[in-house]
Design a protein around this motif. Structure first.
Motif, PDB file in Angstrom:
ATOM      1  N   TYR A  62       0.816  -1.222   0.000  1.00  0.00           N
ATOM      2  CA  TYR A  62       0.000   0.000   0.000  1.00  0.00           C
ATOM      3  C   TYR A  62       0.849   1.271   0.000  1.00  0.00           C
ATOM      4  N   GLY A  63       2.111   1.158  -0.397  1.00  0.00           N
ATOM      5  CA  GLY A  63       2.933   2.342  -0.636  1.00  0.00           C
ATOM      6  C   GLY A  63       3.599   2.903   0.588  1.00  0.00           C
ATOM      7  N   ASP A  64       3.365   4.163   0.831  1.00  0.00           N
ATOM      8  CA  ASP A  64       4.081   4.884   1.880  1.00  0.00           C
ATOM      9  C   ASP A  64       3.374   4.872   3.233  1.00  0.00           C
ATOM     10  N   ILE A  65       2.593   3.855   3.514  1.00  0.00           N
ATOM     11  CA  ILE A  65       1.943   3.763   4.826  1.00  0.00           C
ATOM     12  C   ILE A  65       3.015   3.539   5.892  1.00  0.00           C
ATOM     13  N   ASN A  83     -14.257 -11.210  11.117  1.00  0.00           N
ATOM     14  CA  ASN A  83     -12.935 -11.762  10.847  1.00  0.00           C
ATOM     15  C   ASN A  83     -11.930 -10.620  10.720  1.00  0.00           C
ATOM     16  N   THR A  84     -10.994 -10.534  11.659  1.00  0.00           N
ATOM     17  CA  THR A  84     -10.058  -9.406  11.684  1.00  0.00           C
ATOM     18  C   THR A  84      -9.224  -9.329  10.411  1.00  0.00           C
ATOM     19  N   ALA A  85      -8.790 -10.469   9.884  1.00  0.00           N
ATOM     20  CA  ALA A  85      -7.965 -10.478   8.677  1.00  0.00           C
ATOM     21  C   ALA A  85      -8.738  -9.897   7.493  1.00  0.00           C
ATOM     22  N   GLU A  86      -9.993 -10.302   7.342  1.00  0.00           N
ATOM     23  CA  GLU A  86     -10.816  -9.792   6.246  1.00  0.00           C
ATOM     24  C   GLU A  86     -11.123  -8.305   6.442  1.00  0.00           C
ATOM     25  N   LEU A  87     -11.389  -7.930   7.685  1.00  0.00           N
ATOM     26  CA  LEU A  87     -11.684  -6.524   7.975  1.00  0.00           C
ATOM     27  C   LEU A  87     -10.475  -5.635   7.698  1.00  0.00           C
ATOM     28  N   LEU A  88      -9.275  -6.161   7.976  1.00  0.00           N
ATOM     29  CA  LEU A  88      -8.049  -5.405   7.712  1.00  0.00           C
ATOM     30  C   LEU A  88      -7.915  -5.112   6.218  1.00  0.00           C
ATOM     31  N   LEU A  92      -8.022  -1.367   4.331  1.00  0.00           N
ATOM     32  CA  LEU A  92      -6.933  -0.914   3.463  1.00  0.00           C
ATOM     33  C   LEU A  92      -7.447  -0.535   2.074  1.00  0.00           C
ATOM     34  N   GLU A  93      -8.412  -1.306   1.581  1.00  0.00           N
ATOM     35  CA  GLU A  93      -8.960  -1.028   0.248  1.00  0.00           C
ATOM     36  C   GLU A  93      -9.912   0.166   0.255  1.00  0.00           C
ATOM     37  N   ALA A  98      -5.532   3.951  -2.382  1.00  0.00           N
ATOM     38  CA  ALA A  98      -5.677   2.596  -2.912  1.00  0.00           C
ATOM     39  C   ALA A  98      -6.778   2.548  -3.964  1.00  0.00           C
ATOM     40  N   PHE A  99      -7.871   3.275  -3.714  1.00  0.00           N
ATOM     41  CA  PHE A  99      -8.998   3.295  -4.651  1.00  0.00           C
ATOM     42  C   PHE A  99      -8.597   3.947  -5.973  1.00  0.00           C
ATOM     43  N   VAL A 100      -7.852   5.039  -5.904  1.00  0.00           N
ATOM     44  CA  VAL A 100      -7.389   5.727  -7.120  1.00  0.00           C
ATOM     45  C   VAL A 100      -6.490   4.798  -7.937  1.00  0.00           C
ATOM     46  N   TYR A 101      -5.655   4.050  -7.250  1.00  0.00           N
ATOM     47  CA  TYR A 101      -4.789   3.070  -7.927  1.00  0.00           C
ATOM     48  C   TYR A 101      -5.611   1.948  -8.554  1.00  0.00           C
TER      49      TYR A 101
END
Length: 205
Positions: A62-65, A83-88, A92-93, A98-101
């Protein structure tokens, strides 16, 4: 070669994978780590090392995070029900950069951050220059008129290098995109395998 390209390629070599799926990535021909001893055989990672690599790979993608921003995103995912993994992954998305990319308005996630920083996009008609701005389903992001003829944008939209995921509805002529829904891990077109479950284990240990 610019400093950003140099850093990006070092990241690929450090994790041993072409994490952005770029055709010019050095790991396509030379999977060694950067540095004097990069050619040495990689030893078997410990459980902690495997978890750390999974975290670094996802954060780098995700770049410069910063680590602080990434940890804050994880903490929010951990607070929510589900589900924490799915929520993460979903959080991020939801980031504007991220959306512009993903919408192919720019060629790289790094360019997306700069593009947003320079206020080249509007969210629901309002100029927005915060890369970490969190979108909600139904939000519409559009390229501002002054940026629509930028070579960077035209090149990205015309590129066949990557596809637009189905949780984003793009109108290429209007240069606008609608966030249809928050994706799950299986929806996101990562070029390499991401393991957010290991990221959860890393922060939970």
């Amino acid at each position: 070669m610019s400093r950003r390209h140099s850093t990006k390629y070092k990241i690929d070599r450090r994790v041993g994978e072409n994490i952005w799926g770029r055709p010019k990535s050095p790991v396509n021909k030379r999977p060694n780590r950067p540095g004097q001893h990069g050619g040495a055989r990689r030893g078997k990672l410990s459980d902690f090392g495997t978890q750390l690599m999974a975290k670094q790979k996802l954060k780098f993608y995700y770049g410069d995070i910063t680590e602080k921003q990434f940890r804050k995103t994880y903490d929010e995912a951990n607070r929510r029900k589900g589900n924490t993994a799915e929520l993460l992954i979903g959080l991020l998305e939801c980031r504007l950069d991220a959306f512009v990319y993903r919408s192919k308005f720019v060629p790289t996630i790094f360019a997306a951050r700069q593009f947003v920083n320079h206020a080249h996009v509007k969210v629901n008609g309002v100029r927005t220059n915060i890369p970490s701005y969190r979108l909600k389903p139904g939000d519409v992001v559009e390229v501002r008129d002054r940026a629509k003829n930028m070579a960077l944008v035209l090149e990205a939209l015309g590129s066949a290098e990557r596809d637009i995921p189905d949780y984003i509805d793009v109108d290429p002529k209007a240069m606008s995109a609608t966030f249809v829904r928050i994706p799950t891990l299986s929806d996101v077109p990562y070029p390499v395998k991401m393991e957010p479950n290991l990221v959860v284990e890393f922060y939970s240990s």
